[in-house]
Each structure stands twice: as structure tokens, then as C-alpha cells.
Write a protein that holds these residues in place. Structure first.
Motif, mmCIF file in Angstrom:
data_model
loop_
_atom_site.group_PDB
_atom_site.id
_atom_site.type_symbol
_atom_site.label_atom_id
_atom_site.label_comp_id
_atom_site.label_asym_id
_atom_site.label_seq_id
_atom_site.Cartn_x
_atom_site.Cartn_y
_atom_site.Cartn_z
ATOM 1 N N SER A 213 33.394 27.589 51.453
ATOM 2 C CA SER A 213 33.929 27.727 50.096
ATOM 3 C C SER A 213 33.440 29.019 49.444
ATOM 4 N N VAL A 214 32.181 29.349 49.671
ATOM 5 C CA VAL A 214 31.641 30.602 49.143
ATOM 6 C C VAL A 214 32.411 31.779 49.718
ATOM 7 N N ALA A 215 32.644 31.740 51.022
ATOM 8 C CA ALA A 215 33.369 32.829 51.672
ATOM 9 C C ALA A 215 34.758 32.991 51.070
ATOM 10 N N ALA A 216 35.459 31.890 50.873
ATOM 11 C CA ALA A 216 36.818 31.948 50.343
ATOM 12 C C ALA A 216 36.837 32.477 48.914
ATOM 13 N N SER A 217 35.891 32.037 48.084
ATOM 14 C CA SER A 217 35.878 32.448 46.684
ATOM 15 C C SER A 217 35.486 33.911 46.516
ATOM 16 N N CYS A 218 34.856 34.485 47.538
ATOM 17 C CA CYS A 218 34.436 35.885 47.462
ATOM 18 C C CYS A 218 35.430 36.824 48.139
ATOM 19 N N GLY A 219 36.513 36.281 48.660
ATOM 20 C CA GLY A 219 37.546 37.122 49.231
ATOM 21 C C GLY A 219 37.419 37.402 50.710
ATOM 22 N N PHE A 220 36.467 36.752 51.391
ATOM 23 C CA PHE A 220 36.340 36.939 52.835
ATOM 24 C C PHE A 220 37.430 36.153 53.552
ATOM 25 N N PHE A 221 37.837 36.651 54.723
ATOM 26 C CA PHE A 221 38.871 35.959 55.494
ATOM 27 C C PHE A 221 38.410 34.566 55.879
ATOM 28 N N ASP A 222 37.155 34.444 56.295
ATOM 29 C CA ASP A 222 36.598 33.147 56.638
ATOM 30 C C ASP A 222 35.068 33.241 56.615
ATOM 31 N N GLN A 223 34.422 32.135 56.939
ATOM 32 C CA GLN A 223 32.960 32.094 56.913
ATOM 33 C C GLN A 223 32.349 33.076 57.907
ATOM 34 N N LEU A 233 25.126 44.311 56.233
ATOM 35 C CA LEU A 233 24.709 45.029 55.033
ATOM 36 C C LEU A 233 23.288 44.701 54.599
ATOM 37 N N LEU A 234 22.880 43.446 54.744
ATOM 38 C CA LEU A 234 21.592 43.016 54.222
ATOM 39 C C LEU A 234 20.598 42.620 55.300
ATOM 40 N N GLY A 235 21.068 42.434 56.523
ATOM 41 C CA GLY A 235 20.161 42.045 57.595
ATOM 42 C C GLY A 235 19.807 40.571 57.597
ATOM 43 N N VAL A 236 20.543 39.771 56.834
ATOM 44 C CA VAL A 236 20.284 38.330 56.763
ATOM 45 C C VAL A 236 21.611 37.588 56.888
ATOM 46 N N THR A 237 21.542 36.295 57.172
ATOM 47 C CA THR A 237 22.735 35.470 57.272
ATOM 48 C C THR A 237 22.880 34.598 56.029
ATOM 49 N N PRO A 238 24.101 34.131 55.733
ATOM 50 C CA PRO A 238 24.280 33.210 54.605
ATOM 51 C C PRO A 238 23.392 31.975 54.720
ATOM 52 N N GLY A 239 23.246 31.459 55.946
ATOM 53 C CA GLY A 239 22.413 30.276 56.134
ATOM 54 C C GLY A 239 20.963 30.527 55.786
#
Length: 249
Positions: A213-223, A233-239
Motif C-alpha cells: 500500500s505504501v508503494a502504491a500511494s507513493c507512485g511506485f509500480f509495485d512493492q 538511494l538509501l542503502g536500506v530496505t522498506p522492511g
């Protein structure tokens, strides 16, 4: 890769090799400077850094680590970048990273980061310089980029095409691409991705919304696309950001 740097015990003084750097950046109002030990403790900083770290003076920064001064999700990114620098000895040049501005809002800063070495060639510290890439009023040098950057921040969750951004900037797509790369060192697409990552970082740290849901609301194609961009960009994962944020509560 294990990005955590082993911690050392006892005070670590400013290496003699870095003393001139500390003096060089002292008092500069809009340029952040910091010096860290290889295990991540701040050895020196200027007032601009202290202001953005929420400290009254540079003295309050000394001995702290990124996790002591910044939000956990931001500190996680800084530590990952430091560990990569120490492991590869490859200097960071014109890297955009998220840093808290004096008003408390997140902003993208252009950062250069290098190892400080002794006369014998041994790495003794990490030096970092960051400048806020945001310009409130478009200057002559920026041309139409100010309006374009504002449009991206307002519409990052939409398919921002190069043609659309060029129309906002009142220039041709090719001219916009050239101007943006010359002034910011980024393509329009890269700037859009950074805006999406910034919002994703905020949502991951402040909400319990599923990653998809975060991915979709931020405009990414998918997770998977969000995962890839945050790691790049940041060297970290969403998890990992979500786990660190959960540990605060």
C-alpha cells in the motif's frame, strides 16, 4: 552485506590530519560538516550540522552517533552509507540523502563523504559535507527548475512524464534534461524517484500500512520497485525501516 561497524571503547580525539578540515568549515551557515570516527561517533561538527541535528552547539554533537541525533530510519541509512565507505574506500560524491532541516521538515541534501587518512595511508576518520539542494526562490541559474521541482513534490505519486515536466519548466524536454543534470547532477526521472522515496520513508516510519500500500500511494509500480529504489538511494530496505520504526514504540 553486514553494514554495522564494530564499536570502539573510550574517547576518540580528532585526528591531527583532520584538524584543518574542522577549522575550514567552522562557522559556515548553510554547509553541514561533520567528522566521525570509523565506528560512527561524531568527533567534530559545525553549527550548521548542530542546527539540523537538534543540538544547541557543536559541542553537544561530540560523542553521539547518528542514532542518537536523527530519526532511526534516517540513522539506518547514514550508517549503511558509512559502512560501505569504510569497506570499499570509495568516496561519496554528489549523493542526495535525506536530512532534517532546522524547521523539522525532511529535505534532500547533496553530500560528499570521504575517508580521512594518516600520513601512512591508514583511514582514521570519515569526513562529510552536505548542502541543502532546495532553493526556495528560483534563481537565474536555476531557470525553470524551481517550478519543476515544486511540481514534482506535489505530483510525485502520479506518472510525471518528461514532456509534462518540460512544459512546467517552459523549456524543451532536452533542455530540461541538460539543465537539471548540470545544476543538480540528476535527471528528471531521478528527482521524481527521490521524491517518492522521501514520502515512502515517512509512511513506513509513521504508519502501519502494508508495504504494498505504501508503494502504491507513493507512485511506485509495485512493492519490488519501492524496495529497489530505497536500497539504491538509501542503502536500506522498506522492511528494515519498518522494523527500526517499530522498535521506537
Amino acid at each position: 552485506m553486514n553494514w554495522r561497524i564494530p564499536r570502539q571503547n573510550g574517547p576518540v580525539p580528532v585526528p591531527p590530519e583532520a584538524e584543518s578540515l574542522v577549522a575550514l568549515f567552522e562557522g559556515l551557515p548553510h554547509v553541514m560538516f561533520s567528522l566521525k570516527s570509523l565506528d560512527g561517533r561524531y568527533l567534530a561538527a559545525n553549527q550548521a550540522f548542530a542546527d539540523r541535528a537538534g543540538c544547541k552547539s557543536p559541542a553537544a554533537v561530540i560523542g553521539q552517533r547518528a542514532a542518537d541525533l536523527f530519526a532511526p530510519e534516517l540513522a539506518l541509512s547514514y550508517e549503511a552509507q558509512d559502512a560501505l565507505l569504510v569497506a570499499t574506500a570509495r568516496s561519496v560524491r554528489r549523493q542526495l540523502e535525506l536530512i532534517t532541516r532546522p524547521d523539522g521538515q525532511l529535505g534532500w541534501y547533496v553530500t560528499n563523504k570521504s575517508l580521512v587518512r594518516s600520513a601512512a595511508g591508514e583511514a582514521v576518520a570519515i569526513a562529510a559535507v552536505s548542502v541543502d539542494e532546495h532553493m526556495p526562490e528560483p534563481s537565474e541559474a536555476m531557470g525553470g527548475l524551481g517550478a519543476t521541482m515544486a511540481h514534482i513534490r506535489a505530483h510525485f505519486d502520479e506518472p510525471c512524464t518528461l514532456a509534462e515536466l518540460a512544459q512546467v519548466a517552459q523549456m524543451t524536454p532536452a533542455a530540461l534534461e541538460r539543465r537539471m543534470r548540470r545544476v543538480l547532477g540528476l535527471s528528471p526521472r531521478q528527482l521524481v524517484m527521490r521524491a517518492r522515496v522521501e514520502e515512502a520513508l515517512h509512511l513506513l516510519a509513521s504508519t502501519d500500512a502494508p508495504l504494498a500500500s505504501v508503494a502504491a500511494s507513493c507512485g511506485f509500480f509495485d512493492q519490488a520497485a519501492m524496495n529497489r529504489q530505497m536500497r539504491q538511494l538509501l542503502g536500506v530496505t522498506p522492511g528494515s525501516v519498518r522494523r527500526v520504526a517499530a522498535g521506537r514504540h
